[in-house]
Design a protein around this motif. Structure first.
Motif, mmCIF file in Angstrom:
data_model
loop_
_atom_site.group_PDB
_atom_site.id
_atom_site.type_symbol
_atom_site.label_atom_id
_atom_site.label_comp_id
_atom_site.label_asym_id
_atom_site.label_seq_id
_atom_site.Cartn_x
_atom_site.Cartn_y
_atom_site.Cartn_z
ATOM 1 N N TYR A 3 0.869 -1.097 0.013
ATOM 2 C CA TYR A 3 0.034 -0.183 -0.119
ATOM 3 C C TYR A 3 0.849 1.336 -0.105
ATOM 4 O O TYR A 3 0.425 2.366 -0.409
ATOM 5 N N ALA A 4 2.217 1.271 0.382
ATOM 6 C CA ALA A 4 3.070 2.321 0.576
ATOM 7 C C ALA A 4 3.093 3.214 -0.916
ATOM 8 O O ALA A 4 3.155 4.327 -1.002
ATOM 9 N N ASN A 161 -7.880 -0.962 5.347
ATOM 10 C CA ASN A 161 -8.301 -0.911 4.053
ATOM 11 C C ASN A 161 -7.441 -0.798 2.689
ATOM 12 O O ASN A 161 -7.585 -1.499 1.750
ATOM 13 N N GLU A 162 -6.424 0.003 3.027
ATOM 14 C CA GLU A 162 -5.482 0.221 2.043
ATOM 15 C C GLU A 162 -4.331 -0.943 1.839
ATOM 16 O O GLU A 162 -4.103 -1.297 0.795
ATOM 17 N N ILE A 163 -4.030 -1.719 2.902
ATOM 18 C CA ILE A 163 -3.310 -3.041 2.807
ATOM 19 C C ILE A 163 -4.161 -3.952 2.023
ATOM 20 O O ILE A 163 -3.617 -4.698 1.244
ATOM 21 N N ILE A 164 -5.604 -3.821 2.422
ATOM 22 C CA ILE A 164 -6.262 -4.901 1.728
ATOM 23 C C ILE A 164 -6.332 -4.812 0.144
ATOM 24 O O ILE A 164 -6.121 -5.689 -0.776
ATOM 25 N N LYS A 165 -6.599 -3.339 0.010
ATOM 26 C CA LYS A 165 -6.540 -3.084 -1.644
ATOM 27 C C LYS A 165 -5.294 -3.239 -2.210
ATOM 28 O O LYS A 165 -5.079 -3.798 -3.292
ATOM 29 N N GLY A 166 -4.208 -2.904 -1.634
ATOM 30 C CA GLY A 166 -2.869 -3.064 -1.990
ATOM 31 C C GLY A 166 -2.509 -4.332 -2.318
ATOM 32 O O GLY A 166 -1.734 -4.735 -3.340
ATOM 33 N N SER A 167 -2.912 -5.438 -1.387
ATOM 34 C CA SER A 167 -2.720 -6.846 -1.707
ATOM 35 C C SER A 167 -3.308 -7.226 -2.869
ATOM 36 O O SER A 167 -2.867 -8.221 -3.465
ATOM 37 N N LEU A 168 -4.583 -6.989 -3.305
ATOM 38 C CA LEU A 168 -5.170 -7.390 -4.336
ATOM 39 C C LEU A 168 -4.969 -6.647 -5.733
ATOM 40 O O LEU A 168 -4.933 -7.222 -6.690
ATOM 41 N N LEU A 169 -4.351 -5.466 -5.706
ATOM 42 C CA LEU A 169 -4.435 -4.537 -6.908
ATOM 43 C C LEU A 169 -2.771 -4.317 -7.079
ATOM 44 O O LEU A 169 -2.449 -4.078 -8.465
ATOM 45 N N SER A 170 -2.092 -4.030 -6.072
ATOM 46 C CA SER A 170 -0.653 -3.588 -6.556
ATOM 47 C C SER A 170 0.150 -4.768 -7.452
ATOM 48 O O SER A 170 -0.020 -6.019 -6.983
ATOM 49 N N GLY A 178 -0.778 -11.572 0.041
ATOM 50 C CA GLY A 178 -1.747 -10.807 1.206
ATOM 51 C C GLY A 178 -2.301 -11.819 1.914
ATOM 52 O O GLY A 178 -2.297 -11.406 3.225
ATOM 53 N N ILE A 179 -2.383 -13.163 1.839
ATOM 54 C CA ILE A 179 -2.519 -14.114 3.151
ATOM 55 C C ILE A 179 -1.177 -14.080 3.779
ATOM 56 O O ILE A 179 -1.371 -14.191 5.090
ATOM 57 N N LYS A 180 -0.138 -14.078 3.065
ATOM 58 C CA LYS A 180 1.174 -14.048 4.031
ATOM 59 C C LYS A 180 1.171 -12.816 4.645
ATOM 60 O O LYS A 180 2.015 -12.872 6.134
ATOM 61 N N PHE A 181 0.861 -11.638 4.381
ATOM 62 C CA PHE A 181 0.639 -10.358 5.157
ATOM 63 C C PHE A 181 -0.020 -10.859 6.518
ATOM 64 O O PHE A 181 0.355 -10.512 7.412
#
Length: 273
Positions: A3-4, A161-170, A178-181
């Motif tokens: 997300y960064a 929210n940003e981490i979830i979106k980042g995990s899916l889209l970045s 994302g699961i590992k996060f």
């Protein structure tokens, strides 16, 4: 790192920006990590190893070190151990004293709950009692829940929210990452954060060999900004500066990203001859 990237496009116009998923988190999480390596000392060594790698890859002698929240603990330790490899240090939401910081954070939410006459919050907070907490992990989660409600942690940017979106889209992350996060987050709490040494940098380090810059959100009670300002006035460094972010809590570099980018350019101009 998932997300960064969303918040650093301006920075990337002028800097090579490196985000690091530290040992046991995000892309650096694995099922076979040795629990005995999940220590602050090991992560300090990892930080220096990363700096060495970047200097070699980009043919540089030094880098800027920017730490946020827990990352500021590694940051302070790094500039003490290898100042010759650091151009300057920037601490965002700087950890100063874990014990005093937690006490101030607790007092803040208790005061807010009292003003609002929030019986649910008051009951839960009074059950916790003042820190240090009896059940560090569980009780800290409860306190942070109310800290978020009362604006002492996040303003505008909702990290989860940003981490979830980042995990899916970045592009850097896959759904597996994302699961590992999620797994790494719980793993790091249990192995690293519950056992790490409590910091009080006011007693440990007040003199630095590299320029030091602090960025503090006016409403930050996760790492209370009043302690950061106090620490700033105590330290000696070749150059130092303190920046207030008036619209932010614990994530000023994300909420006021243009201002943070401008500050980094100022720091660059001051430190690169």
């Amino acid at each position: 790192m998932s997300y960064a990237r969303k918040f650093q496009s301006q920075l990337e116009k002028n800097f090579v920006v490196v985000n690091w998923d530290q040992r046991g988190s995000g892309k650096s999480y694995a099922f076979n990590i040795d629990d005995n390596t999940m220590t602050q000392k090991q992560l300090e060594k990892d930080t220096v190893a990363l700096i060495d790698y970047l200097c070699h890859r980009f043919n540089k002698e030094k880098v800027y070190v920017v730490g946020h929240s827990w990352g500021t603990v590694l940051g302070i330790e790094t500039i003490q151990s290898v100042p010759e490899k650091v151009i300057a240090y920037v601490g965002i939401g700087q950890v100063v004293d874990d014990i005093d910081g937690e006490r101030l954070s607790y007092e803040y939410v208790l005061q807010k709950a009292t003003e609002e006459q929030n019986e649910k919050a008051l009951t839960e907070l009074e059950e916790l009692g003042e820190p240090p907490y009896k059940d560090s992990r569980k009780d800290t989660f409860v306190q942070r829940k109310w800290l978020k409600k009362y604006g002492g942690f996040e303003i505008e940017v909702i990290t989860v929210n940003e981490i979830i979106k980042g995990s899916l889209l970045s592009p850097e992350y896959s759904w597996i990452d994302g699961i590992k996060f999620l797994l790494g987050n719980l793993y790091s709490i249990d192995t690293l954060f519950m056992n790490r040494e409590k910091a009080d940098f006011r007693k440990k380090y007040t003199t630095f060999e590299v320029p030091v810059y602090f960025c503090a959100g006016r409403y930050d009670y996760n790492t209370p900004s009043t302690l950061i300002e106090e620490y700033y006035h105590m330290i000696k460094a070749p150059r130092k500066e303190f920046y207030w972010f008036e619209e932010s809590a614990h994530e000023p570099h994300l909420v006021e990203k243009e201002k943070f980018s401008d500050i980094m350019l100022e720091i660059h101009d001051e430190t690169i001859k």
